[in-house]
Design an enzyme around this catalytic site. Structure first.
Site, mmCIF file in Angstrom:
data_model
loop_
_atom_site.group_PDB
_atom_site.id
_atom_site.type_symbol
_atom_site.label_atom_id
_atom_site.label_comp_id
_atom_site.label_asym_id
_atom_site.label_seq_id
_atom_site.Cartn_x
_atom_site.Cartn_y
_atom_site.Cartn_z
ATOM 1 C CG HIS A 1 -5.718 0.566 -8.879
ATOM 2 N ND1 HIS A 1 -4.407 0.722 -9.279
ATOM 3 C CD2 HIS A 1 -5.704 0.724 -7.523
ATOM 4 C CE1 HIS A 1 -3.640 0.976 -8.228
ATOM 5 N NE2 HIS A 1 -4.396 0.975 -7.151
ATOM 6 C CG ASP B 1 -1.056 0.818 -5.054
ATOM 7 O OD1 ASP B 1 -2.268 0.596 -5.150
ATOM 8 O OD2 ASP B 1 -0.564 1.962 -5.097
ATOM 9 C CD GLU C 1 -5.825 4.338 -6.815
ATOM 10 O OE1 GLU C 1 -6.001 4.845 -5.701
ATOM 11 O OE2 GLU C 1 -4.679 4.080 -7.263
ATOM 12 C CD GLU C 2 -1.354 4.030 -8.139
ATOM 13 O OE1 GLU C 2 -1.287 5.148 -7.590
ATOM 14 O OE2 GLU C 2 -1.254 2.968 -7.514
ATOM 15 C CD GLU D 1 -5.679 1.570 -3.530
ATOM 16 O OE1 GLU D 1 -4.536 1.213 -3.203
ATOM 17 O OE2 GLU D 1 -5.896 2.118 -4.616
ATOM 18 C CG HIS E 1 3.274 4.198 -5.054
ATOM 19 N ND1 HIS E 1 2.628 5.425 -5.027
ATOM 20 C CD2 HIS E 1 2.298 3.287 -5.305
ATOM 21 C CE1 HIS E 1 1.335 5.246 -5.246
ATOM 22 N NE2 HIS E 1 1.112 3.954 -5.408
#
Length: 829
Positions: free
Chosen positions: A128, A140, A174-175, A201, A277
């Site tokens: 993603h 990510d 995706e998030e 991922e 993140h």
């Protein structure tokens, strides 16, 4: 020293990313340098939040540009097709306590590489390109998309034709809790041809990519990884931990498994989850060797699957689970779970036979021998319980005095504090037993009987875990088989000469494999879990969790060394040393010398804080505003709350704790996701601030109210607003939510009984229409449902108010403070 040596060996193995130094990549080899170019360009776009021009336009255009360039240079052996999908859909999921998701016009970039004559079956590779707000999302998941672009480039230049198609899904949402993958697997025409998938991922930044989920069932997929992967790193233990729900995360694997009924392999980078993140998740922190090993592995596995006869008939091989684990990253052992069950029971049976034979020799002393064995067994378990209780009491004390997470930046502190306490408590219990309970008993006999007690514990654990169907029971097999073999080999030496140097050397050599593997596995567990403690909410005391893990590993590692406590003349010096280290560390922790967080540029470990500048309005049944307020709602994502922040921002203090609006769903607060159960109201804050007036305010309309059969009412609504909105529903007393137009039509309640809907859209989405149907009593003068909607502004001119921006600037540099604006409106119908 033995354990430290094995720990160093395990550490070297984990740090060795590539088995050999990569040679210069040719045009048909995976090139980490080319992949890094893709990665740098994707992250240069900036945060790629769903619905933002960065995600929906710039990132998509960049991917299309690269894909078109690859297509122009591909060989005649392949055909490349590209499709831009913008699906709209809805589904319910039991993640985070359960909620429903709705998406509109989000973006997928789909590429199919197939033989020139086409292919009936396909394998999917998924990444993603979107990121969480306010972060560059390098690991990510931009690096995975970069790896996939380079794999597409490499495969397309090969003159060898594939037997099956390879579909590359660059998914753009995706998030937003797995929305884009759902839109693809349930709606795209190519999805029907997919027989297996690989999902790329991240739960950290760089390092090795771990295979942490496979299946369901389909052992042939694990075998494909075993045969093809050049730098294997896989663990069924990680799979069972992840699928237990202990880690608050999920991946697209769930969507393909549950909604597509497709088996697959889930991989994730797990190193350095401290900056996952956050704004520090930048491309320069991902080592080139990490990219190379991921590319080598995934390219090899995709090629294997795309040329495998089993892919076309994958449904025929869907039988049974598989036990799999790598050995120091050198190779993977994998075998069917049913074979593992037989092996486990045979190993346990042999161990029980050995123990029963020991008890029965000589027969006249069988009862005496059994009593001695059971006494040692009970003492060992007692020592473990005492150790766990004592260390958890220390962890509770540290948490109560406000020194939680002192080890977050300095992991060695946790070992010095909880590890030494655990080891000292274990030694103390057995030292006291040796001195007072076994005062005149032969030391060699005690050493022998306590070894047998540990073997008995592991044998019981092996039988129980196997009976429960846990594939991780293979660990117990290692801890029964190798110690038993070692005991049989050195029995003669021990019985004739006692605990000689030769005995100790042979003993430690025999224990080499189980101890080395456990230390290797422990690194993986702590690498995954320690950073999670910094984002697990305010409900769970992280020191108790980490202390529990350390005690468990201490008990495991000590299990076959307990007998040495009875063999040596004295353990006083060891006990004094361990106690001294513990006391000194505890004093230092209590003094606050170990600050939990770090702003070190090379290795930051920030505190996570979310700030939402919120304007709230509460309406009554007639539509009148009965209450309104504005403020900056503050959530610290760990157990420490804002105690460390108050000295820097004094107005954020204990006097502004958030209060719960009891009459409103989710306490009248604008949760972006239903994570309310992870946070206590004593640990979030509401700082009064001016009202915000978004340039693009939300529009919420009741379109119709319709009486339905069986005394129910259908309310239809229309909503227009920003790319992210949250809908909260609470039926009033006597009413019940029976149906709605979302998900599969059956409402799914979140923890606490309210209903949560997560909404997002891409560009140019039409207004959101939905209806809810409630059964209601005949008299409902105070309404039948409370319905609230929150609008979240994650990008653009409405994202940060001047007051929010000014507050964020004052936060210390050891925080990652993510802020946005939102509005909240509660209605009663």
């Amino acid at each position: 020293l033995y354990l430290l040596g094995l720990r160093a060996l395990a550490q070297v193995s984990h740090r060795q990313l590539l088995s050999l130094s990569p040679a210069a990549a040719g045009p048909r080899d995976f090139s980490a340098s080319r992949a890094r170019g893709y990665l740098d360009n994707i992250t240069a776009i900036g945060p790629r939040t769903v619905g933002s021009p960065a995600n929906e336009v710039l990132a998509v255009n960049y991917l299309l540009e690269q894909i078109r360039g690859i297509e122009r240079e591909s060989t005649d052996a392949h055909k490349i097709s590209v499709d831009i999908q913008r699906p709209t859909g809805s589904f319910s999921i039991d993640f985070l306590g359960g909620f429903t998701s709705y998406y509109a016009n989000i973006t997928n970039v789909v590429v199919k590489l197939e033989p020139r004559n086409g292919a009936e079956h396909a394998v999917l590779s998924n990444c993603h390109f979107d990121s969480v707000p306010n972060t560059p999302g390098a690991s990510d998941d931009a690096v995975s998309c970069a790896v996939m672009l380079e794999i597409l480039n490499t495969l397309s230049k090969s003159s060898e034709s594939l037997q099956h198609a390879v579909i590359f899904l660059f998914n753009g949402a995706e998030e937003n809790i797995l929305q884009a993958s759902h839109g693809f697997i349930t709606q795209h025409e190519w999805a029907k041809s997919i027989r297996a998938f690989i999902n790329l991922e991240a739960a950290g930044v760089g390092g090795k990519e771990l295979v942490f989920q496979t299946g369901p069932e389909n052992p042939w997929l694990v075998q494909a990884y075993v045969v093809a992967a050049k730098h294997p790193f896989a663990s069924v233990v990680a799979q069972e931990i992840f699928q237990s729900g202990i880690i608050p995360a999920d991946t697209d694997f769930r969507i393909y498994r549950d909604f597509g009924n497709v088996p697959g392999i889930d991989l994730a980078f797990i190193e350095n989850g401290y900056i996952y993140h956050t704004e520090y998740d930048t491309s320069d922190r991902i080592l080139t060797d990490s990219i190379q090993r991921a590319g080598d592995n995934i390219l090899a596995v995709l090629k294997y699957l795309a040329t495998s006869e089993k892919l076309a008939k994958s449904f025929e091989y869907r039988h049974g689970n598989v036990v799999f684990f790598d050995i120091l990253g050198l190779f993977v052992l994998a075998y069917p779970a049913r074979v593992g069950t037989i092996m486990n029971y045979i190993t346990a049976a042999i161990a029980f036979f050995y123990l029963s034979k020991k008890v029965l020799q000589p027969k006249p002393r069988a009862v005496h021998n059994l009593k001695k064995l059971l006494t040692a067994f009970s003492l060992t378990l007692t020592s473990w319980v005492c150790t766990l209780v004592a260390v958890l009491m220390v962890a509770i004390f540290v948490s109560v005095i406000g020194r939680a997470l002192s080890w977050y930046t300095h992991f060695y502190v946790s070992v010095s504090l909880y590890g030494t306490a655990a080891a000292a408590e274990l030694i103390l219990v057995h030292m006291l037993a040796k001195k007072f309970f076994y005062k005149n008993v032969n030391e060699l006999y005690l050493g022998d009987v306590f070894f047998d007690a540990s073997l008995m514990i592991w044998s019981i654990a092996l039988a129980v875990m196997t009976q429960l169907g846990l594939c991780s029971a293979f660990i117990c097999t290692l801890w029964v088989a190798f110690p038993l073999l070692t005991k049989l080999m050195i029995h003669k030496e021990f019985s004739q000469k006692g605990a000689t140097v030769k005995f100790i050397v042979m003993y430690m050599l025999g224990m080499f494999i189980p101890y080395l593997y456990m230390l290797y596995l422990s690194w993986t567990v702590f690498e995954m879990f320690t950073p999670v403690m910094g984002r697990s909410g305010s409900e769970i005391p992280p020191d108790m969790v980490l202390a529990g893990f350390i005690v468990i590993f201490t008990m495991i590692l000590s299990s076959y060394f307990i007998n040495f406590i009875y063999l040596v003349k004295s353990t006083k010096m060891t006990l004094v040393t361990l106690t001294t280290v513990f006391v000194v560390t505890l004093i230092l922790v209590c003094s606050g010398i170990f600050f939990p967080y770090s702003s070190d540029a090379a290795n930051p470990k920030p505190k996570r804080v979310f700030l939402q500048h919120t304007s709230r309005r509460f309406h009554d049944l007639d539509g009148n505003v009965v209450k309104s307020d504005s403020g900056i709602w503050i959530n610290g994502f760990d157990y420490n709350g804002i105690s460390h922040i108050t000295p820097h921002v004094p107005e954020i203090n204990e006097t502004i704790r958030t209060s719960c609006e009891e009459q409103a769903p989710f306490c009248g607060l604008p949760w972006i996701l239903p994570v309310h159960f992870m946070f206590r109201f004593v640990k979030n804050w509401y700082l009064p601030a001016p009202e915000i007036l978004p340039r693009s305010p939300i529009q919420f309309k009741l379109l119709s109210k319709k009486l339905m059969p069986w005394n129910s009412v259908r309310l239809s609504f229309e909503v227009s607003g920003p790319s992210h909105m949250s809908l909260y529903v609470r039926p009033r007393a006597g009413s019940a939510l029976s149906h709605w137009s979302l998900g599969d039509g059956m409402p799914v309640a979140s923890l606490g009984g309210d209903y949560f809907v997560f909404y997002s859209h891409g560009l140019h989405a039409a207004p959101w229409h939905f209806w809810v149907e409630l059964t209601a009593p005949e008299k409902h003068s105070d309404g039948i449902v409370s319905l609230a909607i929150a609008a979240h502004y994650f990008f653009g001119e409405d994202q940060k108010s001047p007051q929010l921006f000014a507050l964020l600037e004052r936060f210390p540099n050891w925080t990652f403070s993510s802020g946005w604006s939102c509005t909240y409106d509660l209605f009663v119908f």
